[in-house]
Design a protein around this motif. Structure first.
Motif, short mmCIF file in Angstrom:
data_model
loop_
_atom_site.label_atom_id
_atom_site.label_comp_id
_atom_site.label_asym_id
_atom_site.label_seq_id
_atom_site.Cartn_x
_atom_site.Cartn_y
_atom_site.Cartn_z
N LYS A 170 32.37 29.29 56.27
CA LYS A 170 32.35 30.75 56.20
C LYS A 170 33.42 31.35 57.10
O LYS A 170 34.00 32.39 56.79
N THR A 171 33.71 30.71 58.22
CA THR A 171 34.69 31.25 59.15
C THR A 171 36.11 31.19 58.61
O THR A 171 37.00 31.84 59.11
N SER A 172 36.34 30.40 57.52
CA SER A 172 37.69 30.29 56.97
C SER A 172 37.98 31.40 55.96
O SER A 172 39.10 31.55 55.52
N VAL A 173 36.94 32.18 55.58
CA VAL A 173 37.13 33.22 54.58
C VAL A 173 38.02 34.31 55.15
O VAL A 173 37.78 34.84 56.22
N ASN A 174 39.07 34.65 54.41
CA ASN A 174 40.05 35.61 54.90
C ASN A 174 40.61 36.39 53.73
O ASN A 174 41.47 35.89 53.00
N ASN A 175 40.12 37.59 53.51
CA ASN A 175 40.61 38.38 52.38
C ASN A 175 42.09 38.66 52.52
O ASN A 175 42.55 39.13 53.57
N THR A 176 42.82 38.36 51.46
CA THR A 176 44.27 38.57 51.48
C THR A 176 44.67 39.69 50.52
O THR A 176 45.84 40.01 50.44
N GLY A 177 43.72 40.25 49.79
CA GLY A 177 44.04 41.30 48.84
C GLY A 177 42.91 42.28 48.71
O GLY A 177 41.85 42.14 49.32
N LYS A 178 43.12 43.30 47.90
CA LYS A 178 42.14 44.35 47.69
C LYS A 178 41.07 43.88 46.72
O LYS A 178 41.36 43.26 45.70
N GLU A 179 39.82 44.18 47.02
CA GLU A 179 38.74 43.85 46.11
C GLU A 179 38.84 44.68 44.84
O GLU A 179 39.37 45.81 44.86
N LYS A 180 38.33 44.13 43.73
CA LYS A 180 38.46 44.77 42.43
C LYS A 180 37.10 45.01 41.81
O LYS A 180 36.09 44.42 42.22
N ASP A 181 37.08 45.86 40.79
CA ASP A 181 35.85 46.14 40.06
C ASP A 181 35.73 45.32 38.79
O ASP A 181 34.63 45.14 38.26
N LYS A 182 36.87 44.83 38.26
CA LYS A 182 36.85 44.07 37.02
C LYS A 182 38.05 43.14 36.97
O LYS A 182 39.15 43.53 37.37
N VAL A 183 37.82 41.92 36.48
CA VAL A 183 38.92 40.98 36.28
C VAL A 183 38.73 40.27 34.95
O VAL A 183 37.61 40.09 34.47
N HIS A 184 39.85 39.84 34.37
CA HIS A 184 39.86 39.10 33.11
C HIS A 184 40.76 37.89 33.34
O HIS A 184 41.95 38.04 33.63
N VAL A 185 40.20 36.69 33.23
CA VAL A 185 40.89 35.47 33.64
C VAL A 185 40.90 34.45 32.50
O VAL A 185 39.91 34.30 31.77
N PHE A 186 42.01 33.75 32.38
CA PHE A 186 42.15 32.60 31.48
C PHE A 186 42.29 31.34 32.33
O PHE A 186 43.02 31.33 33.34
N ALA A 187 41.61 30.26 31.93
CA ALA A 187 41.80 28.95 32.57
C ALA A 187 42.08 27.92 31.48
O ALA A 187 41.46 27.94 30.42
N PRO A 188 43.03 27.01 31.74
CA PRO A 188 43.50 26.11 30.68
C PRO A 188 42.62 24.90 30.44
O PRO A 188 41.95 24.39 31.34
N ALA A 189 42.68 24.43 29.20
CA ALA A 189 42.13 23.12 28.85
C ALA A 189 42.95 22.04 29.53
O ALA A 189 44.05 22.29 30.05
N THR A 190 42.43 20.83 29.51
CA THR A 190 43.10 19.72 30.19
C THR A 190 43.00 18.45 29.37
O THR A 190 42.08 18.28 28.57
N ALA A 191 43.95 17.58 29.61
CA ALA A 191 43.89 16.22 29.07
C ALA A 191 43.74 15.28 30.26
O ALA A 191 44.64 15.16 31.09
N ALA A 192 42.57 14.66 30.37
CA ALA A 192 42.29 13.80 31.52
C ALA A 192 42.60 12.35 31.23
O ALA A 192 42.66 11.93 30.08
#
Length: 325
Positions: A7-29
């Motif tokens: 918990k002590t390592s948490v360090n906000n580096t940006g402004k908090e937001k109300d909404k986000v839309h995120v894409f994460a890629p498929a993978t070939a393992a």
């Protein structure tokens, strides 16, 4: 896998937001010879998460699309919401409330890291919503918890490339150490998902628990050769190293037309060919986007001729990992 993000390592580096839309890629393992230690991120397909801040504390999963009703809406049983809650609890932000919509843009049970992409998208989304208090490295243990929930084993060969992008090597689990490997600029992927059912747990259970030393030596040589080829931009060495004497002979039994597809891919110019993750998806490397597209088309056409439906993708190696729209 113990969560080590303090918990002590948490360090906000940006402004908090109300909404986000995120894409994460498929993978070939695995990348054929690197069982449970190698993986790469793809430009397509992938999963998307829309996360909206709510007035009341707690994590709610309000919608899932593209899953044909197969995934649980219970926030404690879905990898996305469960890992988001785990992260919030761990960093002391249980005051936060979010509503999550998960949009599956990739097939479930395909061998393309479906659960990993969803989990990474959710974790990256909550981190962005909170102003990026954690690094990607600090998000990784939470993603591993998602894999443990999804398939009973917290392996990183899907979540690591989906989170970091590129090609990753899992050097060790205790302690967890992930290394990003070089990616030759002309390396492209052809991926085909035959519409046959190969459950991940069943595919893992088929694998031998003991191997002959002489087989292990061959496998070690191929892994070393593949990694050396990536560092040296030696496409011929990459192709010659994409051979698996331990896992593929067993898993190939579950994939119709596997060896015939390999012949098709190599004849069309593939450097190498193999199973993506636990299958049934297969993938091939090549040195141009045009060649990769041809391989994808010919593999899909071969399966169609055999009355097997499929999804086909042509992709460069995704170097970014998750992204916010």
């Amino acid at each position: 896998m113990e969560l080590t993000t303090a918990k002590t390592s948490v360090n906000n580096t940006g402004k908090e937001k109300d909404k986000v839309h995120v894409f994460a890629p498929a993978t070939a393992a695995n990348l054929v010879c690197g069982y449970d230690i190698l993986g790469l991120a793809l430009d397509e397909p992938g999963d998307e998460v829309v996360m909206v801040r709510a007035g009341e504390p707690g994590v709610r999963l309000v919608k899932i699309t593209g899953d044909d009703g197969r995934l649980p809406l219970d926030p404690t049983k879905n990898t996305v919401s469960a890992c988001v809650q785990l992260l919030l609890t761990h960093i002391g932000r249980e005051d936060v409330g979010v509503e999550i919509s998960l949009h599956k843009q990739m097939p479930i049970g395909s061998g393309l890291g479906s659960s990993a992409a969803s989990t990474v998208a959710g974790l990256y989304a909550i981190n962005q919503l909170l102003g990026s208090p954690l690094s990607k490295q600090e998000l990784l243990p939470f993603a591993l918890k998602g894999e443990e929930l999804a398939c009973g084993h917290g392996h990183a060969d899907n979540v690591a490339p989906s989170l970091f992008g590129g090609i990753t090597l899992i050097k060790s689990y205790e302690p967890l150490e992930v290394i990003n490997l070089p990616v030759p600029k002309d390396l492209y992927c052809s991926v085909v998902f035959p519409h046959v059912d190969v459950p991940t747990r069943a595919a893992r259970q088929m694998i031998r628990s003991k191997v002959e030393l002489k087989e292990a030596v061959v496998q070690w040589g191929n892994i070393a050769g593949l990694i050396s080829g990536l560092f040296m931009n030696d496409y011929g060495l990459i192709g010659r190293s994409m051979k698996d004497v331990l896992i593929e002979p067993t898993r190939a039994i579950l994939i119709p037309e596997f060896y015939e597809m390999r012949e098709v891919a190599l004849a069309a110019g593939a450097l190498g060919f193999g199973i993506s993750g636990s299958g049934p998806s297969v993938f091939a490397f090549s040195t141009s986007k045009a060649t990769a597209a041809t391989i994808t088309a010919q593999l899909s056409e071969h399966l169609k001729f055999k009355n097997i439906d499929s999804n086909g993708y042509t992709s460069a190696v995704n170097m970014q990992g998750p992204k916010e729209f």
